[in-house]
Design a protein around this motif. Structure first.
Motif, PDB file in Angstrom:
ATOM      1  N   GLN A 179      48.276  84.361  77.384  1.00 35.63           N
ATOM      2  CA  GLN A 179      48.003  83.874  78.739  1.00 35.63           C
ATOM      3  C   GLN A 179      48.994  82.819  79.227  1.00 35.63           C
ATOM      4  O   GLN A 179      49.146  82.661  80.421  1.00 35.63           O
TER       5      GLN A 179
ATOM      6  N   VAL B  37      31.939  78.826  73.953  1.00 27.77           N
ATOM      7  CA  VAL B  37      31.846  80.283  73.919  1.00 27.77           C
ATOM      8  C   VAL B  37      31.251  80.732  72.591  1.00 27.77           C
ATOM      9  O   VAL B  37      31.396  80.070  71.564  1.00 27.77           O
TER      10      VAL B  37
ATOM     11  N   HIS C  71      49.453  78.423  65.446  1.00 31.80           N
ATOM     12  CA  HIS C  71      49.634  77.131  66.094  1.00 31.80           C
ATOM     13  C   HIS C  71      48.660  76.074  65.582  1.00 31.80           C
ATOM     14  O   HIS C  71      47.479  76.334  65.404  1.00 31.80           O
ATOM     15  N   GLN C  72      49.165  74.871  65.476  1.00 33.87           N
ATOM     16  CA  GLN C  72      48.359  73.681  65.200  1.00 33.87           C
ATOM     17  C   GLN C  72      47.389  73.888  64.038  1.00 33.87           C
ATOM     18  O   GLN C  72      46.188  73.708  64.154  1.00 33.87           O
TER      19      GLN C  72
ATOM     20  N   MET D 205      46.394  80.269  68.095  1.00 33.99           N
ATOM     21  CA  MET D 205      45.454  79.692  69.042  1.00 33.99           C
ATOM     22  C   MET D 205      45.694  78.199  69.166  1.00 33.99           C
ATOM     23  O   MET D 205      45.678  77.483  68.178  1.00 33.99           O
ATOM     24  N   LEU D 206      45.930  77.773  70.395  1.00 36.04           N
ATOM     25  CA  LEU D 206      46.278  76.379  70.630  1.00 36.04           C
ATOM     26  C   LEU D 206      45.036  75.483  70.544  1.00 36.04           C
ATOM     27  O   LEU D 206      43.909  75.945  70.656  1.00 36.04           O
ATOM     28  N   LEU D 207      45.318  74.214  70.338  1.00 37.57           N
ATOM     29  CA  LEU D 207      44.275  73.186  70.475  1.00 37.57           C
ATOM     30  C   LEU D 207      44.626  72.393  71.728  1.00 37.57           C
ATOM     31  O   LEU D 207      45.768  71.978  71.897  1.00 37.57           O
TER      32      LEU D 207
ATOM     33  N   GLY E 285      49.278  84.224  69.608  1.00 39.34           N
ATOM     34  CA  GLY E 285      48.052  83.824  68.926  1.00 39.34           C
ATOM     35  C   GLY E 285      47.359  84.967  68.212  1.00 39.34           C
ATOM     36  O   GLY E 285      47.640  86.123  68.455  1.00 39.34           O
ATOM     37  N   LEU E 286      46.438  84.587  67.337  1.00 36.81           N
ATOM     38  CA  LEU E 286      45.672  85.568  66.566  1.00 36.81           C
ATOM     39  C   LEU E 286      44.637  86.316  67.421  1.00 36.81           C
ATOM     40  O   LEU E 286      44.465  87.524  67.249  1.00 36.81           O
ATOM     41  N   PRO E 287      43.936  85.656  68.360  1.00 37.08           N
ATOM     42  CA  PRO E 287      42.881  86.360  69.088  1.00 37.08           C
ATOM     43  C   PRO E 287      43.376  87.621  69.796  1.00 37.08           C
ATOM     44  O   PRO E 287      42.703  88.642  69.807  1.00 37.08           O
TER      45      PRO E 287
ATOM     46  N   PHE F 236      39.573  77.707  77.181  1.00 41.65           N
ATOM     47  CA  PHE F 236      40.429  77.339  78.310  1.00 41.65           C
ATOM     48  C   PHE F 236      41.118  78.556  78.935  1.00 41.65           C
ATOM     49  O   PHE F 236      41.312  79.572  78.270  1.00 41.65           O
TER      50      PHE F 236
ATOM     51  N   LEU G 101      40.012  70.747  71.784  1.00 40.55           N
ATOM     52  CA  LEU G 101      39.152  71.905  71.614  1.00 40.55           C
ATOM     53  C   LEU G 101      39.966  73.199  71.558  1.00 40.55           C
ATOM     54  O   LEU G 101      41.118  73.234  71.998  1.00 40.55           O
ATOM     55  N   PRO G 102      39.358  74.271  71.041  1.00 39.89           N
ATOM     56  CA  PRO G 102      40.107  75.521  70.878  1.00 39.89           C
ATOM     57  C   PRO G 102      40.459  76.189  72.209  1.00 39.89           C
ATOM     58  O   PRO G 102      39.697  76.126  73.177  1.00 39.89           O
ATOM     59  N   GLU G 103      41.603  76.839  72.187  1.00 41.63           N
ATOM     60  CA  GLU G 103      42.134  77.495  73.382  1.00 41.63           C
ATOM     61  C   GLU G 103      41.140  78.476  74.007  1.00 41.63           C
ATOM     62  O   GLU G 103      41.164  78.695  75.222  1.00 41.63           O
ATOM     63  N   LEU G 104      40.272  79.067  73.171  1.00 41.61           N
ATOM     64  CA  LEU G 104      39.340  80.073  73.681  1.00 41.61           C
ATOM     65  C   LEU G 104      38.444  79.550  74.798  1.00 41.61           C
ATOM     66  O   LEU G 104      37.891  80.318  75.569  1.00 41.61           O
TER      67      LEU G 104
ATOM     68  N   SER H 161      55.753  80.888  77.337  1.00 42.61           N
ATOM     69  CA  SER H 161      56.239  80.338  76.076  1.00 42.61           C
ATOM     70  C   SER H 161      57.553  80.979  75.669  1.00 42.61           C
ATOM     71  O   SER H 161      57.820  82.139  75.978  1.00 42.61           O
TER      72      SER H 161
ATOM     73  N   ASP I 259      55.252  75.154  71.810  1.00 38.26           N
ATOM     74  CA  ASP I 259      53.899  75.326  72.345  1.00 38.26           C
ATOM     75  C   ASP I 259      53.039  74.074  72.143  1.00 38.26           C
ATOM     76  O   ASP I 259      51.823  74.114  72.315  1.00 38.26           O
ATOM     77  N   ARG I 260      53.660  72.977  71.788  1.00 39.26           N
ATOM     78  CA  ARG I 260      52.904  71.753  71.533  1.00 39.26           C
ATOM     79  C   ARG I 260      52.686  70.978  72.845  1.00 39.26           C
ATOM     80  O   ARG I 260      53.586  70.867  73.668  1.00 39.26           O
ATOM     81  N   PHE I 261      51.466  70.464  73.016  1.00 45.18           N
ATOM     82  CA  PHE I 261      51.175  69.668  74.209  1.00 45.18           C
ATOM     83  C   PHE I 261      51.711  68.258  74.036  1.00 45.18           C
ATOM     84  O   PHE I 261      51.457  67.614  73.011  1.00 45.18           O
TER      85      PHE I 261
ATOM     86  N   MET J 154      46.227  76.423  62.488  1.00 47.31           N
ATOM     87  CA  MET J 154      45.240  77.474  62.359  1.00 47.31           C
ATOM     88  C   MET J 154      45.769  78.512  61.382  1.00 47.31           C
ATOM     89  O   MET J 154      46.872  79.017  61.533  1.00 47.31           O
TER      90      MET J 154
ATOM     91  N   ARG K 208      40.690  76.132  60.986  1.00 46.45           N
ATOM     92  CA  ARG K 208      41.444  75.063  61.642  1.00 46.45           C
ATOM     93  C   ARG K 208      41.389  73.878  60.700  1.00 46.45           C
ATOM     94  O   ARG K 208      40.314  73.348  60.429  1.00 46.45           O
TER      95      ARG K 208
END
Lengths: 417, 997, 184, 99
Positions: free
Chosen positions: A301, C141, B250-251, D1-3, A310-312, D18, D13-16, A304, D77-79, B253, B280
């Motif tokens: 989404q 979620v 990332h981070q 998956m980003l934090l 990502g994994l999802p 957001f 919190l997890p990217e899911l 980059s 990809d780091r904030f 995980m 995580r």
């Protein structure tokens, strides 16, 4: 350039294959070129080849920040098709398909273009309406594409699950028989070898730092890691990095770069005869000549350049594949990788002139650039050589974002490329 | 018991035999065996064939890096999988195995003809051939190439197993439970850290399992291991075996894949086969050890040629001698220990072939004590034996010159080319690798994640070094997490430290054209192939890899990458790091698709949203269609009706009397607050200020690009409250878009948005008798045309439930939409059915809804519009508030292309022959006789047979269509060209008199 | 799926009541949206001290207010209090404009309790539940469904799920429970 | 998956939870009708797409539901930072110095 043939392979076998020569020299930059192409992917190398072959312009350099073919050319799922909805797109991709047909012979390099058929699945009434619109439009455009019932789709691709109880039942499919796949690396190598044979310099591991412009605003060359290289014309064909390169010439682009992931399974004996795409669940699959199932997914989404992803998303893609082809549940993923795709607001490419004199651009191919390779290269070469659009790339201007004359394949059909 | 199994030795259970089959032959092994160790215990080395040349192959490793010993495994219907590593698959009762990639028997493979013809198949040969004649490609060459694809056969049945997933949060994740990982976990856990420790093997211990002679803190290795695992468990460490860290995302995980049932004799009900963990971790310790490198020499791929470390593992973990007469060839000290241990177990070590001129004196002395011949400064130049190594040819090397050959008989050849750190997961993080010229390996460089690397993973060798480094990493991680920690000192006795040298191809006296020294065993890539690739201009390691396929086998280059790189670098004439290392990509080892899919299969593949009235539809025989995430009743067939008949009946009944429709999926948004009307004015094209409370209006929503995004009827309940409806699929998008503008562009507006889509169940009642059905059920509102005219809304009670009642119509008939709290939806529906019985009330589905609205020329966003249609194009110019200064999308409507002539516009289309129903998507031309490609001017967006009108009707988008009413156009179809006339889209009751009832 | 319409009987796990999943009876629920500066006015009207931190819950006289966003509260109350709440808010509107929208029927709620409750939620909830304290609740979620997740105690949770997503969530919970029962 | 750190919830919190929402600090013009076609195109379509720190918007859609801004390095990809909608665009140089 010594010709490749079965005979040559047999002859070289007698000398232990010690006499093959390099396919392209590792060139060092000259002071100045007539044309510099930034980006040594299939599009850039192909454009150099056609500049030399069809326009007699051989003082050309193709410059890449890494190794040739190392971007999206070497990272995609190699789907080739031309059954696009809009006339403009259909003409462009069908032009490419015509060139694909004879490309191995043209380049004297087997790019293994395989016309195994590309089938796009319809999973709901909206898909059916949309794909039938494609089929009818393609038919009247002279583009091969036909409608299959679910049973016909299953007959063409036996692993397909057509149970009406599936969460996304197969309600039919559009099949382009002339479509298929090709060996991606061979496309880059074949163009590189053929272009180099006509005098084109291929300069690898030479990042372009900036495009330089003269006092009149026109392009004068590029600053690179190996110093300044002069050029009368510059064409940028740098996929995900196009925004960055164009910014250096003061041109801001309607582009965003997204990660795109793909994966292969462990190799298995032939089980999957064609290419299947399902836009509704975002999954694309074929089987390579090594036996791996090659599976493509949608973009992540966020923008980059990390090539991670990502994994999802991968979980979703694999789940979708297993839902459509349940026998693959026990197959194993061998490797997964990421590319960076440059996406325009209407999901169609930009090929042609820019506001800067003698600066040309070829970008915005999103997830669908590989299939266009010969067509994009061929028409880009025309535009660079003549300074005018080719009739086929003329609609794909940068200016359409001002006028609103978009070529919105995605909006029209919710179809990924 | 075979001569290769040593009674009582190893970690297998000698009291428990397990039966299994390989290529239809029955074998027995022991509980704790892998397939490979069990077969080796029977003296079977030949377990597979290579990909390209079909050469016979046996296991070269004892772990997950195995490139050769890949087998098909099965346990009953649907439970077959190809390409399983025999070196990893644990034995279970009744396991059935088969060898792969053979034409005929494993011992006599007709495919091996490729091997004899190998000079014709160098790297990349296919790029140079199969081009002439051109027509042969499709019909001959490509089919032949494709038939040769693959190793094992694909599964052919649906998988009966299930797969699970979990999220896990840890302070510290330790990957690898060898000496470093154990110590890292222990130190961190002692410091109070929440630790998870994972290992891909069936039991923890790593290298300790293959070296029981080591003593740690005065205890034998395996005793120390038991005590350590017990302490870890008592400290609350989550210990996970058979769990592979597949990817580092990332981070911090990490994806873990845990195998749960493949090793079990019986599978319990509901037991998932594998589980994917998405971990995580705040900190990560990678303690993945090192991989032993093969040596590169002619014939290094014959069954019986194996890594020395693997032989040591088979001996100590499984009590299996891999042969009776062994030759060792090594450039590293570690192989001596394998030799000594095997010698102690009774294998005759015929010779140690040492590539170094001067191996350490201590090792020389130990060899001497054991009476083992040590050939220092030697090379191997070949092996012999058809399906198993029978002899090895060794030559002295002096000053670079290869001396006279000597043939040594043996039944196994154990090699070690030294060790390379396992940095795959680290590589996933995009951390940089640094070339260490001294050890000729890549070591971890710059970190991008919060991670530590310990032990052999960063080039350390020997147990003391690994244990100490692991302890330090654990303490470092604990401190980084804010805990106090100090690594306690350890003492190690009988340690086996060592060093070695790194090689490219071993020196040989063979003509180079006759040397076949393999680097990638599975893909049959030889050193010569790599040099050929470089000669042909492939100067980057990525090019070499792709041209030769080196490193692309199912071991992902674990055996081949470094050897390939060393040779490529030599051929290019540059240092290895300048040629580069190909990126390691997830997963670490091949991972089951089902584990990625997890619960997303079958009924739980994706959410299927159902309305409160769905159970009634299901019970009454509805056929459903998927619409976005919802399933909706499509039509209600009666007595064997097909769709067309059912829809015709439903349409007629609705127009003649009354039909009932479940509209609950429509999106609903409550827009409330003092600035509600201002917000609506800005969002929608329509003007809202003058809409009186109690009245409704059809609203059109554009994107900022000016194209139609959504539509729906919007009711004003009070000055400051709107009930907005959206399309079924558009509901989340519209709310998101509204929130976006409200939060970021107009935060000053006092208005709030709440989704009420699922608060309300919505039932539409349409037809001339709709009021009669409703009347008796309604309290608190006058339903008369005067009191409640078309396009009005009221709050009242219906069937005893609180309700929002709309009078509106998507069918052209007198219509009501009744919204009641969702829990009462079904009861409302049943009450209306009961009240409607005297009027033959007829339930209808989405298809009838589509036909009825098309007869009236009402559009469906997404069907009659496609994301490139502006309001004027769709004939909705009347819905634009011309006097409004701005609304979302207004500026775009003035862009050059949107005001240019020739835009596609929505029109009605009537075929010349009313019996012909056009296909939706059919293309429209003005001149049917033109050649291909034809100039298309538009397409059919909606097309139905109208039972009401007794003929077909269609809607179409046609260039300049609004000015073409009355003109004929053509639709060339495969079975003939249809002629149709452009009309208004209002096919039925164009003046709307039926709405005024 | 009759679970949409009625609440079913509690089902406990076979493995010694390690898990209890129960669909809860409906209650009166409202989404309250108001600018934070006006929140005290609404709090007073509703008899609740509206909490200011996201995740915090205030409770008084059987009514609860959960702060879900900077200007958003979820108000839960016994069904009998419904009309009084609507009236009190209406009276406060002039002083403090706001939106109070009834959503009593929007979500289905499941109570999940027992020693394995947290593990069960971890099959599809990506949050670190160790960081959700008893007495707090968050919107998050569960698989692809948005939920409000309440932690009532160390081993007691409540999930509010949009009605049409509830069968999917319930199906996953049942799969997860069977898997936990299987002991692997 | 980003934090992702939500500046409203003040939790990572997890990217899911957001949703990405495109480039930040592209304000809708006060009066679009006065804009030229070129200006309007720039507003609608032109994006900076940098390789490096990127000012972008996210929505904590499955949490507090707020849109907020972030600076994220598109290479790692780091904030670097997240901040509330409406807060001024932070100075990149000082941000990078702080990293």
């Amino acid at each position: 350039m010594p010709r490749y043939s079965a005979f040559a392979v047999v002859k070289n076998a007698l000398t232990g294959h010690t006499r093959w020569r390099e396919q392209w020299p590792d060139a060092q930059p000259k002071k100045e070129y007539d044309v510099i192409i930034v980006g040594a992917g299939g599009h850039g190398l192909g454009a150099a080849y056609y500049l030399a072959k069809e326009h007699g312009i051989t003082n050309v350099a193709v410059i890449d920040k890494g190794w040739l073919g190392g971007g999206n050319t070497g990272r995609n799922t190699t789907i080739i098709r031309s059954n696009y909805l809009y006339d403009e797109s259909a003409k462009l991709y069908d032009h490419a398909l015509d060139l694909w047909d004879g490309l191995s012979q043209e380049l004297n390099y087997n790019v293994m273009f395989s016309r195994r058929g590309v089938m796009m699945l319809a999973h709901n009434v909206h898909d059916v309406q949309s794909f039938q619109r494609h089929v009818h439009s393609n038919r009247l455009n002279g583009v091969d594409n036909r409608w299959l019932s679910a049973e016909e789709a299953k007959a063409f691709c036996p692993p397909l699950n057509i149970s009406p109880d599936a969460r996304y039942p197969v309600m039919g499919a559009a099949l382009q028989m002339r479509a298929g796949t090709a060996r991606h690396d061979a496309v880059a190598w074949g163009y590189a070898r053929a272009a180099a044979a006509r005098g084109v310099d291929i300069i690898q591991n030479c990042p372009v730092i900036a495009i330089r412009r003269g006092p009149d605003g026109a392009v004068t060359g590029v600053d690179t890691a190996k110093g300044f290289i002069g050029a009368k014309k510059v064409a940028v064909s740098a996929a995900g990095h196009t925004s960055v390169v164009m910014e250096s010439a003061g041109v801001r682009m309607p582009l965003e770069s997204f990660p795109l992931q793909a994966l292969v399974s462990e190799p298995v004996k032939p089980v999957f005869p064609c290419v299947v795409m399902s836009n509704t669940v975002h999954a694309y699959i074929s089987q390579s000549d090594k036996g791996e199932l090659v599976i493509g997914s949608g973009t992540d989404q966020y923008t980059s350049y990390s090539q991670r992803g990502g994994l999802p998303l991968i979980e979703h893609t694999v789940a979708a594949i297993c839902e459509i082809f349940p026998i693959f549940n026990r197959m194993r993923m061998l490797r997964k990788w990421g590319g960076i795709v440059d996406v325009t607001p209407d999901r169609s490419a930009i090929i042609g002139k820019t506001p800067v004199k003698n600066l040309f651009v070829n970008c915005g191919w999103g997830t669908g650039g590989f299939k266009a390779t010969p067509g994009a290269a061929h028409t880009l070469a025309h535009t660079v050589a003549t300074g005018e659009p080719h009739p086929i790339n003329a609609p794909f201007t940068l200016d359409r974002f001002r006028t609103g004359r978009l070529i919105d394949e995605a909006a029209a059909a919710a179809v990924a490329h | 018991m075979s001569q290769f199994r040593i009674p009582g030795k190893g970690r297998v259970d000698h009291a428990k035999t397990v039966r299994f089959a390989f290529d239809n032959r029955e074998y027995t092994g022991l509980r704790g065996d892998t397939v490979a160790s069990a077969l080796l215990a029977h003296g079977v080395h030949l377990m597979g064939r290579s990909f390209k040349y079909h050469r016979p192959r046996g296991p070269v490793t004892a772990d997950s890096a195995e490139p050769n010993a890949l087998i098909g495994t099965s346990r009953g219907p649907g439970r077959f999988e190809p390409n399983t590593r025999a070196t990893v698959q644990e034995l279970r009762e009744g396991l059935i195995c088969e060898s792969q990639n053979r034409l005929g028997a494993l011992s006599f493979d007709f495919g091996a003809v490729n091997d004899a013809l190998y000079p014709l198949f160098p790297a990349g040969f296919y790029y140079k051939t199969f081009m002439w004649p051109r027509s042969f490609w499709d019909k001959l060459y490509e089919p032949v190439i494709r038939r040769a694809a693959g190793l094992g056969r694909a599964p052919s049945e649906v998988d009966p197993d299930t797969y699970a997933s979990r999220y896990l949060h840890a302070d510290l994740l330790v990957v690898g439970a060898g000496p470093s990982g154990l110590m890292a976990a222990l130190e961190a856990a002692r410091a109070g850290v929440r630790v998870t420790l994972v290992d891909e093997n069936a039991e923890m211990g790593g290298a300790l399992l293959s070296d029981p002679g080591v003593e740690i803190d005065g205890r034998p290795a395996w005793d120390w291991l038991d005590a350590t695992l017990a302490e870890l468990a008592s400290l609350g460490v989550r210990l996970m075996t058979r769990t592979t860290a597949i990817g580092y995302y990332h981070q911090n995980m990490i994806g873990l894949c845990q195998k749960l049932t493949d090793h079990l004799d019986e599978i319990a009900d509901n037991a998932p086969r594998e589980r994917m963990w998405r971990v995580r971790a705040t900190r990560v310790v990678l303690a993945q050890g090192a991989l032993e490198k093969p040596l590169v020499f002619h014939g290094n791929d014959r069954p019986g040629v194996m890594l020395a470390g693997a032989a040591q593992t088979y001996l100590h973990r499984y009590g299996v001698k891999v042969g009776t007469r062994a030759v060792i060839v090594t450039s590293h000290d570690s192989a001596y220990h394998a030799a000594f241990d095997l010698a102690a177990a009774g294998t005759r070590i015929v010779a140690i072939v040492e590539t170094r001129a001067a191996p350490p004196e201590t090792l020389r002395a130990e060899a001497r004590v054991r009476g083992i011949e040590l050939l220092a400064g030697h090379t191997v130049t070949g092996t012999r034996g058809r399906l198993r190594v029978a002899s090895v040819t060794v030559n002295p090397v002096q000053g670079g010159r290869v001396g006279e050959p000597r043939m040594i008989h043996c039944d196994c050849l154990l090699m070690s080319g030294g060790w390379t750190p396992s940095l795959h997961l680290f590589s996933h993080t995009k951390g940089s690798l640094q070339w260490d010229a001294e050890s000729n390996t890549f070591l971890p460089g710059r970190m991008t994640e919060n991670c530590h690397i310990a032990g052999a993973g960063r080039g350390l060798w020997g147990f003391e070094a690994a244990l100490t480094d692991g302890a330090k990493a654990g303490a470092d991680a604990a401190r980084a997490l804010g805990n106090e920690a100090k690594a306690a000192p350890l003492s190690v006795a009988h340690d086996r430290p060592g060093t070695g040298e790194s090689h490219r191809e071993l020196p040989t006296d063979r003509r180079s054209s006759r040397v076949r020294a393999f680097i990638d065993f599975q893909n049959d890539v030889t050193a010569k192939d790599i040099r050929l690739a470089v000669r042909e201009g492939m100067r980057s390691i990525e090019h070499v890899k792709r041209y030769t396929t080196n490193g692309m086998a199912t071991d992902q280059g674990k055996m081949s990458n470094i050897n390939g790189l060393m040779i490529a670098a030599d051929a290019v004439g540059k240092a290895p790091p300048e040629v580069g290392l190909t990126t390691f990509r997830p997963p670490y080892t091949p991972t089951t698709f089902g584990a990625f899919a997890g619960y997303h299969r079958g009924a739980t593949f994706e959410v299927t949203r159902r309305t409160p009235i769905d159970p009634w539809a299901e019970a009454n025989g509805a056929v459903f269609e998927p619409v976005s995430l919802w399933r909706r009743a499509w039509y209600f067939p009666k007595g064997g009706e097909d769709m067309e008949a059912a829809v015709a009946r439903e349409c007629r009944a609705t127009r003649a009397s009354v039909g009932i429709f479940d509209a609950s999926t429509l999106g609903k948004i409550e827009v409330a607050g003092p600035d509600a009307v201002e917000f609506m004015n800005r969002m929608y094209t329509n003007p809202w200020t003058k809409l009186a409370p109690g009245r409704c209006r059809y609203g059109v929503l554009l994107g900022e690009d000016g194209y139609i995004r959504d539509d729906g009827v919007i009711g004003r309940l009070s000055d400051e409250l709107f009930h907005v409806t959206t399309t079924t699929g558009g509901a989340p998008r519209v709310l998101n878009m509204m929130e976006d503008y409200l939060q970021t562009e107009w935060p000053d507006l006092d208005v709030w948005l709440t989704s009420t889509t699922e608060q309300w169940a919505t039932v539409a009642l349409n037809g001339p008798n709709a009021r009669k059905v409703l009347e008796g059920l309604v309290e608190g509102v006058d339903l008369s045309a005067e009191a409640m005219p078309h396009m009005s809304v009221a709050e009242c009670r219906v069937a005893g439930f609180p309700a929002r009642l709309f009078r509106l119509s998507f069918t052209g008939e007198l219509g009501f939409e009744i919204n009641v709290p969702a829990r009462h939806g079904l009861a409302l529906w049943e009450a209306l059915m009961e009240a409607g019985r005297p009027h033959d009330i007829t339930p209808y589905g989405t298809e009838t809804m589509h036909v009825l609205r098309a007869e009236k020329g009402f559009i469906i966003v997404g069907q009659d519009t496609d994301g490139t249609v502006a309001p004027e194009d769709a004939g909705l110019g009347w819905a634009i508030g011309k006097k409004k200064p701005d609304f979302v999308g207004k500026r775009s409507l003035a862009r050059p292309d949107l005001v240019a002539p020739g835009r596609k516009q929505l029109v009605g289309l009537l075929t010349e022959d009313g019996g012909v129903k056009l296909e939706e998507g059919a293309q429209i031309v003005l001149d049917p006789d033109q050649p291909l490609p034809m100039k298309m001017v538009g397409h059919v967006t909606s097309s139905y047979h109208s039972a009401t009108l007794g003929r077909s009707i269609a809607m179409a988008l046609i260039e300049g269509g609004h000015d073409m009413e009355g003109r004929d156009v053509y639709l060339p179809m495969p079975d003939g060209t249809h002629r149709a006339r452009i009309t208004s889209t209002a096919f039925y009751d164009p003046d709307g008199s039926r709405l005024k009832l | 799926m009759m679970t949409d319409q009625t609440h079913d009987f509690p089902v406990t796990s076979e493995a010694g009541a390690r898990l209890r999943i129960e669909e809860l009876a409906p209650e009166a629920r409202f989404s309250l949206r108001v600018r934070p500066t006006n929140a005290p006015v609404l709090g007073q009207a509703l008899g609740l001290d509206l909490p200011g931190r996201i995740g915090q819950i205030a409770e008084a006289q059987g009514r609860k207010a959960l702060c879900l966003g900077p200007d958003e509260w979820l108000i839960c109350a016994p069904e009998a209090a419904r009309d009084a709440i609507v009236e009190a808010a209406r009276d406060a509107y002039v002083a403090a404009s706001h939106s109070l929208t009834e959503i009593s029927d929007r979500e289905i709620s499941y109570a999940i309790s027992g020693p394995a409750a947290q593990e069960l939620l971890s099959i599809a909830c990506p949050r670190d539940l160790d960081r959700l304290a008893p007495g707090e609740a968050v919107r998050t979620v569960f698989d692809s469904a948005q939920v409000v997740l309440w932690r009532d105690g160390p081993e007691a949770f409540r999930l509010d799920v949009w009605r049409s997503f509830a069968p999917h969530v319930r199906a996953l919970l049942d799969i997860g429970r069977a898997e936990i029962d299987a002991g692997l | 998956m980003l934090l992702i750190h939500c500046p409203y919830c003040d939790e990572t919190l997890p990217e899911l939870e957001f949703a990405y929402a495109g480039e930040a600090h592209i304000a809708r013009p006060e009066d679009p009708s006065t804009m030229s076609d070129e200006e309007w195109r720039d507003f609608l379509f032109i994006r900076s797409n940098p390789k490096g720190p990127h000012f972008e918007r996210w929505r904590h859609v499955h949490g507090c539901a707020r849109f907020f801004n972030a600076v994220r390095d598109t290479v790692s990809d780091r904030f670097l930072l997240t901040y509330k909608a409406g807060e001024p665009r932070p100075d990149l140089a000082s941000l990078e110095a702080a990293q």
